[in-house]
Motif scaffolding. Sequence first.
Motif, short mmCIF file in Angstrom:
data_model
loop_
_atom_site.label_atom_id
_atom_site.label_comp_id
_atom_site.label_asym_id
_atom_site.label_seq_id
_atom_site.Cartn_x
_atom_site.Cartn_y
_atom_site.Cartn_z
N LEU A 184 7.74 103.36 -35.48
CA LEU A 184 6.71 103.66 -34.35
C LEU A 184 7.84 104.08 -33.36
CD1 LEU A 184 3.37 101.70 -34.82
CD2 LEU A 184 3.77 103.96 -35.30
N GLU A 185 8.69 102.84 -33.04
CA GLU A 185 9.34 102.98 -31.73
C GLU A 185 10.30 104.07 -31.84
OE1 GLU A 185 12.10 99.45 -31.04
OE2 GLU A 185 10.86 99.12 -29.23
N ASP A 186 10.79 104.46 -32.97
CA ASP A 186 11.73 105.58 -33.18
C ASP A 186 11.18 106.65 -32.77
OD1 ASP A 186 13.81 103.82 -34.11
OD2 ASP A 186 13.95 104.54 -36.10
N LEU A 187 9.83 107.00 -33.28
CA LEU A 187 9.26 108.21 -32.85
C LEU A 187 8.99 108.20 -31.29
CD1 LEU A 187 6.64 108.36 -36.00
CD2 LEU A 187 8.39 109.98 -35.52
N VAL A 188 8.54 107.05 -30.59
CA VAL A 188 8.17 107.14 -29.43
C VAL A 188 9.43 107.52 -28.76
CG1 VAL A 188 7.51 105.74 -27.38
CG2 VAL A 188 6.25 105.55 -29.62
N ILE A 189 10.52 106.71 -29.03
CA ILE A 189 11.93 106.99 -28.21
C ILE A 189 12.23 108.60 -28.35
CG2 ILE A 189 14.34 106.93 -28.25
CD1 ILE A 189 13.70 104.02 -29.08
N GLU A 190 12.04 109.30 -29.52
CA GLU A 190 12.29 110.63 -29.60
C GLU A 190 11.36 111.52 -28.81
OE1 GLU A 190 14.64 113.87 -30.61
OE2 GLU A 190 15.01 111.74 -31.11
N CYS A 191 10.08 111.09 -28.92
CA CYS A 191 9.13 111.93 -28.02
C CYS A 191 9.31 111.71 -26.61
CB CYS A 191 7.69 111.44 -28.32
SG CYS A 191 6.95 111.87 -29.73
N HIS A 192 9.91 110.68 -26.02
CA HIS A 192 10.27 110.38 -24.53
C HIS A 192 11.32 111.28 -24.44
CE1 HIS A 192 8.46 106.30 -24.11
NE2 HIS A 192 7.81 107.03 -24.12
N LYS A 193 12.45 111.57 -25.28
CA LYS A 193 13.57 112.17 -25.26
C LYS A 193 13.13 113.98 -24.63
CE LYS A 193 17.02 109.55 -27.59
NZ LYS A 193 17.80 109.54 -28.93
N GLN A 194 12.14 114.02 -25.59
CA GLN A 194 11.72 115.39 -25.18
C GLN A 194 10.55 115.90 -24.23
OE1 GLN A 194 10.47 117.10 -29.21
NE2 GLN A 194 12.30 116.16 -30.24
N GLY A 195 10.36 114.75 -23.61
CA GLY A 195 9.27 114.65 -22.60
C GLY A 195 7.74 114.69 -22.88
N TYR A 196 7.65 114.06 -23.89
CA TYR A 196 6.10 113.59 -24.50
C TYR A 196 5.76 112.26 -24.23
CZ TYR A 196 6.68 118.49 -26.49
OH TYR A 196 6.80 119.98 -26.63
N VAL A 197 4.39 112.15 -24.20
CA VAL A 197 4.01 110.84 -24.06
C VAL A 197 4.89 109.71 -22.96
CG1 VAL A 197 5.16 109.58 -26.15
CG2 VAL A 197 2.72 108.84 -25.40
N LYS A 198 5.36 110.35 -22.14
CA LYS A 198 6.23 109.69 -21.17
C LYS A 198 5.69 108.61 -20.31
CE LYS A 198 5.97 113.60 -17.90
NZ LYS A 198 6.57 114.68 -17.27
N HIS A 199 4.36 108.63 -20.24
CA HIS A 199 3.80 107.32 -19.46
C HIS A 199 3.31 106.20 -20.34
CE1 HIS A 199 3.62 110.25 -16.12
NE2 HIS A 199 2.79 111.25 -16.72
N PHE A 200 3.75 106.38 -21.52
CA PHE A 200 3.47 105.08 -22.43
C PHE A 200 4.69 104.75 -23.17
CE2 PHE A 200 -0.61 107.59 -21.99
CZ PHE A 200 -1.40 106.48 -21.95
N ASN A 201 5.14 103.28 -23.16
CA ASN A 201 5.81 102.80 -24.16
C ASN A 201 5.11 102.54 -25.45
OD1 ASN A 201 4.83 100.27 -23.75
ND2 ASN A 201 6.04 99.78 -21.92
N ILE A 202 6.00 101.94 -26.27
CA ILE A 202 5.62 101.51 -27.70
C ILE A 202 4.40 100.48 -27.53
CG2 ILE A 202 7.51 100.09 -28.00
CD1 ILE A 202 5.23 102.01 -30.71
#
Length: 237
Positions: free
Chosen positions: A142-160
């Motif tokens: 899950l963390e790897d997916l969240v980190i990659e989403c953050h890099k692309q500007g998605y779900v930026k208001h939420f951490n894992i």
Amino acid sequence: MTEKRTGRQSAKVAEETRTKILIAAADLFASKGYAVVSLRAISEQAGVSHTLIRHHFGSKLQIWQHICDCMHQRFLNYVNLLVSEQKQGLSCRHQLFDLLVKILAALQVDPQPVRLLNDAVNNEQELFEYFLEEDAQVRKILEDLVIECHKQGYVKHFNIAELKWLLTIFATSSSTLAPLLAKPYPGETEEFCQLKSWQMFSRLLASQLDIDEQDIPKPERLSDLVIDGSPCPFKAQ
């Protein structure tokens, strides 16, 4: 309750006995709470002697810990199964969305793990900490997916941790607050109310991940989203 002496149990019979004990205990812990459940109650529901429970597990706490260990492993297996079933070429945001909405569906269809968590919160700190011991592999997926989403500007208001909290809120409330969930939908079945709760979570998550409406699953019932290998291992057949 007495049992005939049949000598040493075969490996198959011993495993069947352990499974019966765990199914009975998990059901009682989830429905009545760890604090009030006795080994005697477990023995009566499982249909085995109190002595046999002591032989296989030793204590109530050891039974509870074994249930948690099995659930953690089953949950890891289920997440890995969900990952393996995902279509090739999905973006990281679609992968994350797919995982979270299907995990929630499974926890709503069978809320036993959520009820055990809720009971652990209300009981001894030892139970709570043991139940919440995280699996490193699930966290990394899950963390790897969240980190990659953050890099692309998605779900930026939420951490894992916040996403897991959001998932926990929906999974727990739809189980423990079922009468309140029914209020907006008078006359509807519990299954319908659970589906509506899942839809709220899905739309909220979709807005954060920029998921198109057409890409949000539209199941007739939540069980349609649960694939073989439910994360709950202790259900009577």
